[in-house]
Enzyme design. Structure first.
Site, PDB file in Angstrom:
ATOM      1  N   TYR A 561      49.049 -34.216 -26.080  1.00  0.00           N
ATOM      2  CA  TYR A 561      49.271 -34.552 -24.525  1.00  0.00           C
ATOM      3  C   TYR A 561      47.747 -35.051 -23.781  1.00  0.00           C
ATOM      4  O   TYR A 561      47.730 -35.463 -23.403  1.00  0.00           O
ATOM      5  CB  TYR A 561      48.909 -32.729 -24.106  1.00  0.00           C
ATOM      6  CG  TYR A 561      50.524 -32.208 -24.415  1.00  0.00           C
ATOM      7  CD1 TYR A 561      50.809 -31.712 -23.290  1.00  0.00           C
ATOM      8  CD2 TYR A 561      50.514 -31.016 -25.514  1.00  0.00           C
ATOM      9  CE1 TYR A 561      52.121 -31.731 -23.216  1.00  0.00           C
ATOM     10  CE2 TYR A 561      51.775 -30.588 -25.282  1.00  0.00           C
ATOM     11  CZ  TYR A 561      52.732 -31.075 -24.413  1.00  0.00           C
ATOM     12  OH  TYR A 561      53.491 -30.157 -23.961  1.00  0.00           O
ATOM     13  N   LEU A 562      46.847 -34.983 -25.062  1.00  0.00           N
ATOM     14  CA  LEU A 562      45.783 -36.203 -24.099  1.00  0.00           C
ATOM     15  C   LEU A 562      46.094 -37.831 -24.361  1.00  0.00           C
ATOM     16  O   LEU A 562      46.204 -37.787 -25.965  1.00  0.00           O
ATOM     17  CB  LEU A 562      44.598 -35.288 -25.339  1.00  0.00           C
ATOM     18  CG  LEU A 562      43.976 -34.101 -24.716  1.00  0.00           C
ATOM     19  CD1 LEU A 562      43.196 -33.767 -25.262  1.00  0.00           C
ATOM     20  CD2 LEU A 562      44.207 -33.855 -23.436  1.00  0.00           C
TER      21      LEU A 562
END
Length: 602
Positions: A561-562
């Site tokens: 997600y990052l």
DNA sequence: ATAATAACTTAGAACCCGTAAT
DNA sequence: ATTACGGGTTCTAAGTTATTAT
């Protein structure tokens, strides 16, 4: 229970319907919608058939690889289990399945009725109907379990040289399967090992847990490979692949049907470090960055629709709000032969409680049957709308009965090209990291900077509800930490007494062995006290972090997600070596992000 | 329009193994 | 040297979404 999922209250008691109609008759209740609007002024959706980066859906021009490797055939151990107290003879095939069950003795699964029933049903098929083994209660797998423990112990007792030799032997065998050549470039393959047979371990209350996952044969496997490339030799003599394909619009190298769920496939893909995966990863983050340019408009849009007369519109608005604000998953319908979990579109009335005046409590099982439990303050209109969605519906009924993921995503695509529900999770996670890192990083020690990163990482993990189970030893570890701290405090207090005496020039008294303590100058004692205080502080901090993180999984957001460019740029700006944040595999996976400008903003 | 299928990403647990603590 | 811990790796289940079939 599938009947229930959409319509009636969570009808566990509803009769199972014919297999053909499993999941979809569910939808009946929500039909009415009559969505004439959905496709109207879609400025984007008609254009852009093909994702930007990929050349017309083509994923590669040449593809070479060596296929997959199979687990070794079963090696019978000959240890006899007991039935009704008597040793029983089993064929190797029967013994294999018995052993699968026996070795799970110390897991949760071994105590679950569904698991036991499914196992026993499948095992009896292999035993045959005339077999002496008829009742599970009379089975005693302990001899096999104990054999298994002995084997484990043997393995543990091997010297590290022996282990290393074994590992290298395996590596040598597998070496050729580890690599593919894509467009002339050597790339790692992700999962080239065919899954071995075993008992299915579903998560949560999975109705299929314990079923036998049968052995996969070459004739189950379809290979995908470049036209010019040699077809991999089938590693099992006398057998052959099911089919050979040459499809360059997909990235898989091989697949087989999942024996637990015939309609599902198991794919062999390239590893995360491959450029094919890297490229699509980058596209994922680029898309979620685009959301920044649209988010205000999207929020205005759904805020306006909170008061719409059209209930479908209101449901879409509120669902989008929840996905935006809480990073919920889309929530597809599930079959009744899967665990009952939900996401946004499939939330049930009883998952969502209105707490006056303006709070909403969420309590549901999401992906992997992980509980989402959260109470949030929402705007008044949202509160009213959700109250409205509850009205007249019994428990177990869909909160968003006029919605599903297709309709929701169709709506999102009208707001931004390529926008889907999951993009919000990526956006939310990445922008949170970017924000916190920019707000909270100060000139400090390396350790302090890393701590800021970890705090941000933790924040994201909590937003995304990434959880892990507490380790078995957590409690004892905490106890030990406390003991150590108490010990240090006692030492400190004793030193304080010593200090008082030393200042008055008195003797210090005896140590714990009863011998008189050596006199030291007060300054030295003060130093010692200070050192211990620091140590105590550090340990208290460690303890707090440990307790804080005992159920939080940081890895999932880092991997999925990052946007790695946020991290890389931050490392460059603050002179943090990237290796402090990314391990070897993440460095390999995020190769595409390493040359980012230090001023990069998500 | 809806349902089914296909392909891909995301997920936590288990396992393994090097290193820190004792 | 021995154990404990925790990070990294592997495994495969469980999601999402796009596409295709009905």
């Amino acid at each position: 229970m599938g009947e229930s999922s959409k319509g009636k209250p969570s009808a566990k008691n509803v009769v199972k319907k014919s297999p053909a109609s499993t999941k979809k008759n569910i939808k009946k209740m929500k039909r009415k919608v009559k969505t004439k609007k959905t496709m109207k002024n879609s400025q984007f959706s008609k254009t852009m058939k093909v994702p930007p980066g990929s050349g017309g859906g083509q994923k590669w021009t040449t593809l070479e690889h060596n296929g997959v490797i199979f687990p070794p055939p079963y090696k019978p151990h000959g240890v006899k289990m007991l039935y009704n107290g008597q040793p029983v003879d089993l064929t190797p095939e029967q013994e294999e399945v018995a052993t699968m069950f026996a070795v799970m003795k110390d897991t949760e699964y071994a105590t679950m009725q569904t698991f036991i029933d499914n196992f026993f049903t499948d095992w009896r098929k292999i035993l045959g109907k005339n077999h002496i083994i008829k009742k599970f209660e009379l089975c005693d797998f302990t001899p096999i379990y104990e054999w298994h423990l002995r084997e484990k112990e043997k393995k543990k007792q091997m010297t590290s040289e022996e282990k290393k030799a074994l590992r290298e032997e395996k590596l040598k065998q597998e070496d050729k399967y580890m690599w593919a050549v894509v467009n002339g470039v050597k790339e790692k393959v992700g999962n080239f090992r065919v899954e071995p047979p075993g008992l299915f371990r579903g998560r949560g209350k999975h109705p299929k847990m314990g079923k036998l996952k049968r052995r996969i044969k070459p004739s189950d496997i379809t290979i995908n490979i470049g036209r010019g490339a040699p077809v991999p030799e089938c590693p099992i003599p006398g057998e052959s692949w099911k089919e050979i394909k040459h499809d360059n619009t997909v990235t898989w190298l091989a697949f087989w049907n999942d024996p637990i769920s015939q309609k599902d496939f198991k794919y062999v893909f390239l590893a995360a470090s491959s450029s094919l995966k890297g490229q699509s990863d980058k596209e994922k983050y680029e898309k979620s960055r685009k959301l920044k340019d649209h988010i205000q408009n999207i929020r205005d849009n759904y805020t306006k629709d909170f008061r719409s007369k059209d209930e479908t519109k209101r449901q879409i608005a509120v669902a989008t709000y929840l996905i935006d604000k809480l990073a919920l998953r889309a929530g597809n319908e599930k079959d009744d032969d899967e665990a009952e979990t939900v996401g946004c579109c499939t939330l049930k009335i009883d998952n969502v409680t209105c707490l006056p005046p303006n709070k909403i409590q969420f309590d549901f099982l999401g992906k992997d049957s992980i509980r989402y439990f959260n109470t949030v303050e929402v705007e008044e209109l949202v509160y009213k709308a959700i109250e409205g969605f509850h009205r007249g519906k019994p428990p177990g009924y869909d909160l968003f009965d006029k919605l599903d993921t297709t309709r929701l995503n169709a709506h999102l695509k009208d707001l931004m090209p390529g926008l889907t529900a999951k993009v919000f999770r990526t956006y939310n996670a990445s922008i949170t990291l970017d924000d916190i890192l920019h707000k909270e990083t100060e000139d400090g020690t390396l350790l302090e900077k890393i701590a800021v990163y970890q705090r941000a990482n933790k924040e994201v993990a909590i937003i995304c509800n990434h959880q892990r189970s507490v380790s078995k030893s957590h409690e004892s570890q905490m106890t030990r930490l406390n003991e150590k701290i108490d010990d240090l405090k006692a030492q400190r207090d004793e030193l304080k007494v010593d200090l008082g005496k030393a200042k008055k020039g008195k003797p210090l008294g005896n140590d714990k062995d009863g011998k008189p303590k050596k006199n030291s100058p007060p300054e030295q004692i003060e130093k010692k006290i200070a050192a211990i205080e620091t140590k105590i502080e550090k340990m208290e901090m460690d303890k707090k972090i440990k307790e804080d993180l005992k159920t939080v999984a940081l890895g999932t957001s880092k991997i999925n997600y990052l946007d790695p460019r946020i991290t890389v740029a931050w490392c460059k700006r603050h002179e943090v070596p990237i290796e402090k944040i990314f391990n070897k595999s993440l460095l390999a996976k995020f190769g595409w992000a390493m040359d980012v400008d230090p001023e990069f903003r998500f």
